[in-house]
Design an enzyme around this catalytic site. Sequence first.
Site, PDB file in Angstrom:
ATOM      1  N   GLY A 156       6.840   5.752   7.846  1.00 11.92           N
ATOM      2  CA  GLY A 156       5.944   6.775   7.775  1.00 11.92           C
ATOM      3  C   GLY A 156       6.232   7.782   9.051  1.00 11.92           C
ATOM      4  O   GLY A 156       7.336   7.507   9.639  1.00 11.92           O
ATOM      5  N   SER A 157       5.183   8.389   9.381  1.00 13.60           N
ATOM      6  CA  SER A 157       5.129   9.366  10.424  1.00 13.60           C
ATOM      7  C   SER A 157       5.277   8.489  11.756  1.00 13.60           C
ATOM      8  O   SER A 157       4.743   7.486  12.089  1.00 13.60           O
ATOM      9  CB  SER A 157       4.030  10.277  10.612  1.00 13.60           C
ATOM     10  OG  SER A 157       2.994   9.647  10.459  1.00 13.60           O
ATOM     11  N   GLU A 194       9.653   2.156  10.553  1.00 13.88           N
ATOM     12  CA  GLU A 194      10.604   3.215  10.411  1.00 13.88           C
ATOM     13  C   GLU A 194       9.944   4.433  10.607  1.00 13.88           C
ATOM     14  O   GLU A 194       9.116   4.768   9.691  1.00 13.88           O
ATOM     15  CB  GLU A 194      11.494   3.077   9.235  1.00 13.88           C
ATOM     16  CG  GLU A 194      12.394   1.851   9.038  1.00 13.88           C
ATOM     17  CD  GLU A 194      13.251   1.861  10.178  1.00 13.88           C
ATOM     18  OE1 GLU A 194      13.834   3.067  10.636  1.00 13.88           O
ATOM     19  OE2 GLU A 194      14.066   0.778  10.526  1.00 13.88           O
ATOM     20  N   LYS A 234       0.744  -1.107  -0.097  1.00 11.52           N
ATOM     21  CA  LYS A 234       0.120  -0.074  -0.088  1.00 11.52           C
ATOM     22  C   LYS A 234       1.000   1.191  -0.098  1.00 11.52           C
ATOM     23  O   LYS A 234       1.488   1.522   0.970  1.00 11.52           O
ATOM     24  CB  LYS A 234      -0.830  -0.006   1.236  1.00 11.52           C
ATOM     25  CG  LYS A 234      -2.226   0.891   0.891  1.00 11.52           C
ATOM     26  CD  LYS A 234      -2.279   1.885   2.129  1.00 11.52           C
ATOM     27  CE  LYS A 234      -1.716   3.062   2.531  1.00 11.52           C
ATOM     28  NZ  LYS A 234      -1.710   4.324   1.496  1.00 11.52           N
ATOM     29  N   GLY A 271       2.767   5.504  12.989  1.00  7.60           N
ATOM     30  CA  GLY A 271       3.580   4.300  13.098  1.00  7.60           C
ATOM     31  C   GLY A 271       3.289   3.727  14.494  1.00  7.60           C
ATOM     32  O   GLY A 271       3.147   2.457  14.987  1.00  7.60           O
ATOM     33  N   GLU A 318       9.623  17.606  13.685  1.00 13.13           N
ATOM     34  CA  GLU A 318      10.187  17.143  12.454  1.00 13.13           C
ATOM     35  C   GLU A 318       9.383  18.000  11.525  1.00 13.13           C
ATOM     36  O   GLU A 318       8.275  18.015  11.400  1.00 13.13           O
ATOM     37  CB  GLU A 318       9.719  15.740  12.023  1.00 13.13           C
ATOM     38  CG  GLU A 318      10.275  15.246  10.598  1.00 13.13           C
ATOM     39  CD  GLU A 318      10.141  13.903  10.316  1.00 13.13           C
ATOM     40  OE1 GLU A 318       8.970  13.469  10.220  1.00 13.13           O
ATOM     41  OE2 GLU A 318      10.724  13.298   9.625  1.00 13.13           O
ATOM     42  N   GLN A 344       1.616  19.400   2.593  1.00 11.13           N
ATOM     43  CA  GLN A 344       3.039  19.893   3.129  1.00 11.13           C
ATOM     44  C   GLN A 344       3.449  21.250   3.248  1.00 11.13           C
ATOM     45  O   GLN A 344       4.067  21.958   3.939  1.00 11.13           O
ATOM     46  CB  GLN A 344       4.235  19.180   2.118  1.00 11.13           C
ATOM     47  CG  GLN A 344       4.560  17.653   2.659  1.00 11.13           C
ATOM     48  CD  GLN A 344       5.016  17.299   3.882  1.00 11.13           C
ATOM     49  OE1 GLN A 344       4.300  16.807   4.925  1.00 11.13           O
ATOM     50  NE2 GLN A 344       6.421  17.406   3.831  1.00 11.13           N
ATOM     51  N   CYS A 348      13.828  11.435   5.091  1.00  8.70           N
ATOM     52  CA  CYS A 348      13.890  11.011   6.792  1.00  8.70           C
ATOM     53  C   CYS A 348      15.077  11.406   7.299  1.00  8.70           C
ATOM     54  O   CYS A 348      15.427  11.680   8.735  1.00  8.70           O
ATOM     55  CB  CYS A 348      13.563   9.618   6.783  1.00  8.70           C
ATOM     56  SG  CYS A 348      14.192   8.599   5.964  1.00  8.70           S
TER      57      CYS A 348
HETATM   58  P1  NAD Z   1       2.383   8.895   7.092  1.00  8.79           P
HETATM   59  O1  NAD Z   1       2.483   8.102   8.401  1.00  8.79           O
HETATM   60  O2  NAD Z   1       1.464   9.873   6.784  1.00  8.79           O
HETATM   61  O3  NAD Z   1       1.741   7.792   5.857  1.00  8.79           O
HETATM   62  C1  NAD Z   1       2.738   6.662   5.814  1.00  8.79           C
HETATM   63  C2  NAD Z   1       1.750   5.749   5.285  1.00  8.79           C
HETATM   64  O4  NAD Z   1       0.726   5.154   6.243  1.00  8.79           O
HETATM   65  C3  NAD Z   1       1.022   5.991   3.991  1.00  8.79           C
HETATM   66  O5  NAD Z   1       0.961   4.861   3.041  1.00  8.79           O
HETATM   67  C4  NAD Z   1      -0.460   6.208   4.586  1.00  8.79           C
HETATM   68  O6  NAD Z   1      -1.385   6.065   3.509  1.00  8.79           O
HETATM   69  C5  NAD Z   1      -0.457   5.220   5.713  1.00  8.79           C
HETATM   70  N1  NAD Z   1      -1.460   5.232   6.638  1.00  8.79           N
HETATM   71  C6  NAD Z   1      -2.070   6.397   7.186  1.00  8.79           C
HETATM   72  N2  NAD Z   1      -2.982   5.969   8.187  1.00  8.79           N
HETATM   73  C7  NAD Z   1      -2.604   4.796   8.327  1.00  8.79           C
HETATM   74  C8  NAD Z   1      -3.632   3.798   8.937  1.00  8.79           C
HETATM   75  N3  NAD Z   1      -4.299   4.157   9.871  1.00  8.79           N
HETATM   76  N4  NAD Z   1      -3.171   2.760   9.117  1.00  8.79           N
HETATM   77  C9  NAD Z   1      -2.328   2.115   8.342  1.00  8.79           C
HETATM   78  N5  NAD Z   1      -1.708   2.841   7.353  1.00  8.79           N
HETATM   79  C10 NAD Z   1      -1.878   4.413   7.468  1.00  8.79           C
HETATM   80  O7  NAD Z   1       3.804   9.592   6.407  1.00  8.79           O
HETATM   81  P2  NAD Z   1       4.093  10.417   5.357  1.00  8.79           P
HETATM   82  O8  NAD Z   1       3.758  11.591   5.678  1.00  8.79           O
HETATM   83  O9  NAD Z   1       3.714   9.362   4.265  1.00  8.79           O
HETATM   84  O10 NAD Z   1       5.705  10.275   5.248  1.00  8.79           O
HETATM   85  C11 NAD Z   1       6.448  11.083   5.881  1.00  8.79           C
HETATM   86  C12 NAD Z   1       7.053  10.570   7.157  1.00  8.79           C
HETATM   87  O11 NAD Z   1       7.686   9.471   7.007  1.00  8.79           O
HETATM   88  C13 NAD Z   1       8.087  11.343   7.773  1.00  8.79           C
HETATM   89  O12 NAD Z   1       7.767  11.502   9.296  1.00  8.79           O
HETATM   90  C14 NAD Z   1       9.262  10.849   7.812  1.00  8.79           C
HETATM   91  O13 NAD Z   1      10.126  11.079   8.435  1.00  8.79           O
HETATM   92  C15 NAD Z   1       8.979   9.291   7.573  1.00  8.79           C
HETATM   93  N6  NAD Z   1       9.996   8.656   6.977  1.00  8.79           N
HETATM   94  C16 NAD Z   1      10.743   7.846   7.722  1.00  8.79           C
HETATM   95  C17 NAD Z   1      11.833   7.018   7.303  1.00  8.79           C
HETATM   96  C18 NAD Z   1      12.487   6.041   7.844  1.00  8.79           C
HETATM   97  O14 NAD Z   1      13.229   5.332   7.149  1.00  8.79           O
HETATM   98  N7  NAD Z   1      12.635   6.150   9.191  1.00  8.79           N
HETATM   99  C19 NAD Z   1      11.864   7.029   5.750  1.00  8.79           C
HETATM  100  C20 NAD Z   1      11.238   8.089   4.878  1.00  8.79           C
HETATM  101  C21 NAD Z   1      10.108   8.546   5.487  1.00  8.79           C
END
Ligand code: NAD
Length: 499
Positions: free
Chosen positions: A233-234, A255, A180, A238, A390, A336, A289
């Site tokens: 993700g965030s 992550e 996804k 997470g 962040e 953003q 990230c």
């Molecule tokens: P996000 O958490 O908003 O979304 C990440 C994913 O989760 C998306 O596919 C989203 O559709 C999905 N999602 C949203 N709600 C959900 C739920 N309730 N259940 C399951 N999945 C759900 O993050 P984003 O805005 O897409 O990405 C930016 C973030 O990612 C930043 O915080 C960044 O630091 C982080 N990031 C971390 C790394 C790492 O390796 N540590 C790498 C890249 C990005």
Amino acid sequence: MSQPGSESPRMNFIGGEWVPSVSGETYRTVNPARPKEVVGEFQASLPQDAENAIIAAAKAAPEWGRMPAPQRGSLLYKSLAIFERRVDELARAITVEEGKPIADSTGEVKRAMNILEYAAGEGRRLFGYTTPSELPDTAAYTFRRPLGVVSIITPWNFPVAIPVWKIAPALICGNAIIFKPASATPLAATIIAEIFEEAGLPAGVFNLVTGPGGSIGNTLVEDPRVNGVSFTGSTEIGTRIYARGAEALKKIQAELGGKNAAIIMNDADLDKAVPGVVQGAFGSTGQRCTATSRAIVEKGVYGEFMDRLIEQTSALTVGDGINPDNDVAPLSSQSQFDTVREYIGVGTEEGAKLAFGGRALEGPEWEGGYYVEPTIFTDVPLDSRIAQEEIFGPVLTVFQADDVQDAVRISNSVQFGLSSSIYTRDLVQAHEYINTVETGMVHVNAPTLGGEVHLPFGGLKASGVGQREQGTEGFDFFTETITAYIDYSAGSRERSRFI
Ligand code: NAD
Ligand code: MN
């Protein structure tokens, strides 16, 4: 059903077929450099679509898991060859839907290919170990078994590399997956699905479901047929996924966010440090990230560092990432754009000094694109929001430190712990930093960015939980370790009375 032409809505890929969402609803994505331009139309999936994908994956998993890993490796090598053919197309897709400069997009696709190559080769290793048993005539060893069905949930900021660094290890270990992608970057995801389809993966091994996480995410985490979830993700999302997975005793890899700092000591080589900070803070528009969100500068070099930092930052060109001359591209979405502008406002209100940039770029020549100037704040109160949260945009906060201990204290003052760096020529200071900084990755005389696919990647504290990605550790999450004891002694014997 095969994938229709690029003018029609793109489909989900479930059980080896390109299928519409059960809802019949679609949504559109736009180019962040000129939001009037539609990039594509994609399926707005519902929990039922996610469930259909889980059913397909559960059906395919046993046979895929039994296929010898070197054979799975051959399929990954095939997909690598197809990636090679589609590099430019994938890079363009990243830039038009995520916004980052085209050179960064190409680099991202190459990185994904490195991971595929590394994971494909792992098909001939996937080692367990043997060890002497405490009993005579007994073999003792470990081997790996796939989890079964794994959900892969990814962010928009690396729409190709992050998915592939989860998908390739998951597949080589013998798992069937549901991918996804972030709702903002389904085009790159669709191309990835096409590549694995063409490589000839058995139906149901690779499934793609597009749409908002809020509607399908819970199913992908909670369905009892899903054995593991690899999420990037965030920290906010997470944390929720980790909690839900924990309740079902599921393997979860998360992550999360970062607030990475580069430390610049008095003895630093500024010819390295200043470009390293500029690249770390403003490369990929700060939406990495591992981006450098903070510079922590020892007092003796602060003045010279700031002069050079502002000089080099003012040389950056801002514009559409598809033009290779541009260094800084638009933010990837309206939300953003709003968030980063809000943080710039908050920074000033909280008493930080705006040392460079700070404006959104508006007017007809910007075509409504989500552009923000590279921005630098100094005199930032350590407890302020821009010092702690962040931002995920081209915004750098600068701090002064008394010595290396003070610099590490400032670096460690945030909840995050993904990556960090130090610029110094002094081995004692470098090791003081390496041994005490609270980040999963440390860099000496190099930016906070980056990572090589054969070394583990991941963070401490609020930056991540679960097993590391990439490196040899990267295969641990996607397998269960089974311990085998084989008694090959002739006749009966006394058993251990312990355990
Ligand atoms: P996000 O958490 O908003 O979304 C990440 C994913 O989760 C998306 O596919 C989203 O559709 C999905 N999602 C949203 N709600 C959900 C739920 N309730 N259940 C399951 N999945 C759900 O993050 P984003 O805005 O897409 O990405 C930016 C973030 O990612 C930043 O915080 C960044 O630091 C982080 N990031 C971390 C790394 C790492 O390796 N540590 C790498 C890249 C990005
Ligand atoms: Mn988000």
